[in-house]
Design a protein around this motif. Structure first.
Motif, PDB file in Angstrom:
ATOM      1  N   PHE A  44     -39.467  31.335  27.314  1.00  0.00           N
ATOM      2  CA  PHE A  44     -40.701  31.906  26.785  1.00  0.00           C
ATOM      3  C   PHE A  44     -40.792  33.346  27.284  1.00  0.00           C
ATOM      4  O   PHE A  44     -40.736  33.598  28.491  1.00  0.00           O
ATOM      5  N   HIS A  45     -40.959  34.299  26.370  1.00  0.00           N
ATOM      6  CA  HIS A  45     -41.048  35.707  26.746  1.00  0.00           C
ATOM      7  C   HIS A  45     -42.489  36.181  26.584  1.00  0.00           C
ATOM      8  O   HIS A  45     -43.043  36.117  25.484  1.00  0.00           O
ATOM      9  N   VAL A  46     -43.077  36.651  27.668  1.00  0.00           N
ATOM     10  CA  VAL A  46     -44.423  37.208  27.653  1.00  0.00           C
ATOM     11  C   VAL A  46     -44.285  38.708  27.417  1.00  0.00           C
ATOM     12  O   VAL A  46     -43.709  39.429  28.236  1.00  0.00           O
ATOM     13  N   LYS A  47     -44.832  39.199  26.295  1.00  0.00           N
ATOM     14  CA  LYS A  47     -44.542  40.568  25.895  1.00  0.00           C
ATOM     15  C   LYS A  47     -45.656  41.164  25.057  1.00  0.00           C
ATOM     16  O   LYS A  47     -46.519  40.445  24.531  1.00  0.00           O
ATOM     17  N   ASP A  48     -45.604  42.454  24.895  1.00  0.00           N
ATOM     18  CA  ASP A  48     -46.480  43.186  23.992  1.00  0.00           C
ATOM     19  C   ASP A  48     -46.035  42.903  22.563  1.00  0.00           C
ATOM     20  O   ASP A  48     -44.857  43.093  22.215  1.00  0.00           O
ATOM     21  N   ALA A  49     -46.952  42.455  21.733  1.00  0.00           N
ATOM     22  CA  ALA A  49     -46.595  42.080  20.354  1.00  0.00           C
ATOM     23  C   ALA A  49     -46.107  43.265  19.537  1.00  0.00           C
ATOM     24  O   ALA A  49     -45.419  43.081  18.526  1.00  0.00           O
ATOM     25  N   SER A  50     -46.453  44.478  19.952  1.00  0.00           N
ATOM     26  CA  SER A  50     -46.043  45.665  19.182  1.00  0.00           C
ATOM     27  C   SER A  50     -44.591  46.048  19.447  1.00  0.00           C
ATOM     28  O   SER A  50     -44.038  46.895  18.750  1.00  0.00           O
ATOM     29  N   ILE A  51     -43.973  45.454  20.469  1.00  0.00           N
ATOM     30  CA  ILE A  51     -42.577  45.745  20.793  1.00  0.00           C
ATOM     31  C   ILE A  51     -41.711  44.622  20.228  1.00  0.00           C
ATOM     32  O   ILE A  51     -41.885  43.462  20.574  1.00  0.00           O
ATOM     33  N   THR A  52     -40.785  44.979  19.344  1.00  0.00           N
ATOM     34  CA  THR A  52     -39.951  43.972  18.682  1.00  0.00           C
ATOM     35  C   THR A  52     -38.507  44.449  18.581  1.00  0.00           C
ATOM     36  O   THR A  52     -38.227  45.645  18.691  1.00  0.00           O
ATOM     37  N   LEU A 104     -51.484  39.769  25.072  1.00  0.00           N
ATOM     38  CA  LEU A 104     -50.038  39.703  24.906  1.00  0.00           C
ATOM     39  C   LEU A 104     -49.665  38.467  24.091  1.00  0.00           C
ATOM     40  O   LEU A 104     -50.492  37.600  23.825  1.00  0.00           O
ATOM     41  N   GLU A 105     -48.396  38.388  23.702  1.00  0.00           N
ATOM     42  CA  GLU A 105     -47.898  37.231  22.975  1.00  0.00           C
ATOM     43  C   GLU A 105     -46.809  36.539  23.776  1.00  0.00           C
ATOM     44  O   GLU A 105     -46.239  37.114  24.711  1.00  0.00           O
ATOM     45  N   VAL A 106     -46.521  35.298  23.390  1.00  0.00           N
ATOM     46  CA  VAL A 106     -45.406  34.546  23.964  1.00  0.00           C
ATOM     47  C   VAL A 106     -44.450  34.214  22.834  1.00  0.00           C
ATOM     48  O   VAL A 106     -44.848  33.611  21.828  1.00  0.00           O
ATOM     49  N   VAL A 107     -43.197  34.617  22.999  1.00  0.00           N
ATOM     50  CA  VAL A 107     -42.166  34.352  22.002  1.00  0.00           C
ATOM     51  C   VAL A 107     -41.194  33.330  22.569  1.00  0.00           C
ATOM     52  O   VAL A 107     -40.696  33.485  23.690  1.00  0.00           O
ATOM     53  N   ASP A 108     -40.938  32.279  21.798  1.00  0.00           N
ATOM     54  CA  ASP A 108     -39.986  31.243  22.186  1.00  0.00           C
ATOM     55  C   ASP A 108     -38.637  31.570  21.559  1.00  0.00           C
ATOM     56  O   ASP A 108     -38.468  31.482  20.345  1.00  0.00           O
ATOM     57  N   THR A 109     -37.667  31.962  22.389  1.00  0.00           N
ATOM     58  CA  THR A 109     -36.347  32.313  21.871  1.00  0.00           C
ATOM     59  C   THR A 109     -35.398  31.125  21.820  1.00  0.00           C
ATOM     60  O   THR A 109     -34.245  31.272  21.444  1.00  0.00           O
ATOM     61  N   VAL A 116     -53.069  32.065  28.535  1.00  0.00           N
ATOM     62  CA  VAL A 116     -53.234  33.131  29.516  1.00  0.00           C
ATOM     63  C   VAL A 116     -52.776  34.464  28.929  1.00  0.00           C
ATOM     64  O   VAL A 116     -53.424  35.506  29.114  1.00  0.00           O
ATOM     65  N   ALA A 117     -51.645  34.454  28.211  1.00  0.00           N
ATOM     66  CA  ALA A 117     -51.134  35.686  27.609  1.00  0.00           C
ATOM     67  C   ALA A 117     -52.112  36.240  26.578  1.00  0.00           C
ATOM     68  O   ALA A 117     -52.356  37.451  26.533  1.00  0.00           O
ATOM     69  N   ALA A 118     -52.675  35.357  25.753  1.00  0.00           N
ATOM     70  CA  ALA A 118     -53.614  35.804  24.719  1.00  0.00           C
ATOM     71  C   ALA A 118     -54.847  36.443  25.342  1.00  0.00           C
ATOM     72  O   ALA A 118     -55.391  37.424  24.803  1.00  0.00           O
ATOM     73  N   GLU A 119     -55.306  35.930  26.471  1.00  0.00           N
ATOM     74  CA  GLU A 119     -56.460  36.513  27.159  1.00  0.00           C
ATOM     75  C   GLU A 119     -56.173  37.948  27.590  1.00  0.00           C
ATOM     76  O   GLU A 119     -57.092  38.762  27.705  1.00  0.00           O
TER      77      GLU A 119
END
Length: 223
Positions: free
Chosen positions: A143-151, A134-139, A128-131
Motif C-alpha cells: 500500500f503506497h501512501v501518496k499525494d494523489a496529484s503525483i502519478t 492523501l490517497e492509498v494505492v494498492d500496487t 487515516v490517509a484521506a483525513e
C-alpha cells in the motif's frame, strides 16, 4: 519502427514461479532494445537505478509512482514525504504499524511517499490517509501512501520532455492500478495477464503470459 518502452518492475519483470527477483529472460532483450527503456515503478529510487546499472542500460527511471524522475543526468523530485510521515504517525497512534519485519528497507530511501505491507488493515490506512488529503494505492505488493496529484503518468510526461520525445511514442507494460495513469498517456499499453482489474481495464491489450512471460510476449511482438 521499434518504440521506446516504459516497463514496470514488480509483477511485470518478475518471476511467476513464486520466487523473488527479476526473471533473467528479460535481461538481454532490454539490454539490446534500440530505443530508450524507462523503468517506472513504485519502488524507492535506488532500486530501479540499480536495476538499470545491472542490466547495462541508461538510467532512465520513474520511481515512487512518479515522485522521482531521472534521465539525462537531470533529477526531478516531485513533493516530499512529510504528509505521508504524518499519516504513518496517526496510523501508529491507532495501534497499527507498517508491517515490515526488521529494518524497514522498503521505506529507508523513500523521498515522496510511504509504503505499507499488504497485511496491514487497508481500510484503516485509507481512512487515516484521506483525513490528511492523501490517497492509498494498492500496487499488489504494497500500500503506497501518496499525494494523489503525483502519478506515473505525470512522470512519463516529464520523462518524455527530458528525452525530447512525445508521451504517445512510448509503449508501456504494467500490472496494477498505479500503471493506469501510465496507460492513459502513452501511445500503446499492455497489461500482463496477472494484472489487476484496474490495469486490465485501462490497457489497450492484455497478454496471454503472466509476469515477465507477458512482457517477453510484448517485446517479441514489438520487435
Amino acid at each position: 519502427m521499434t518504440p521506446p518502452l516504459v516497463l514496470d518492475i514488480d509483477g511485470t519483470l518478475t518471476r511467476a514461479d513464486g520466487e523473488h527477483g527479476i526473471d533473467p529472460r528479460v535481461f538481454e532483450p532490454i539490454r539490446a532494445w534500440p530505443e530508450p527503456v524507462v523503468i517506472a515503478t513504485g519502488k524507492a529510487f535506488p532500486f530501479p537505478v540499480a536495476l538499470c546499472q545491472f542490466l547495462g542500460v541508461e538510467e532512465r527511471v520513474i520511481a515512487e509512482n512518479g515522485g522521482i524522475v531521472y534521465a539525462e543526468e537531470e533529477l526531478a523530485v516531485n513533493g516530499d514525504r512529510d504528509a505521508a510521515d504524518a499519516v504513518v504517525r496517526a496510523f501508529r497512534e491507532r495501534g497499527y504499524d507498517l508491517g515490515w519485519d526488521g529494518p524497514d528497507l522498503v521505506n529507508r530511501w523513500r523521498e515522496t511517499e510511504i509504503a505499507a505491507r499488504l497485511t496491514v488493515p487497508g481500510a484503516a490506512l485509507r481512512e487515516v490517509a484521506a483525513e490528511a488529503g492523501l490517497e492509498v494505492v494498492d500496487t499488489g505488493y504494497a500500500f503506497h501512501v501518496k499525494d494523489a496529484s503525483i502519478t506515473k503518468g505525470e512522470g512519463i510526461e516529464t520523462m518524455a520532455q527530458l528525452l525530447d520525445r512525445r508521451p504517445d511514442e512510448f509503449v508501456a507494460v504494467g500490472d496494477s492500478e498505479n500503471d493506469v495513469s501510465t496507460f492513459e498517456v502513452v501511445g500503446e499499453s499492455y497489461a500482463v495477464a496477472n494484472a489487476d482489474d484496474a490495469a486490465r481495464d485501462a490497457a489497450d491489450h492484455v497478454t496471454d503470459g503472466v509476469h515477465a512471460a507477458g512482457t517477453m510476449e510484448v517485446l517479441d511482438r514489438l520487435r
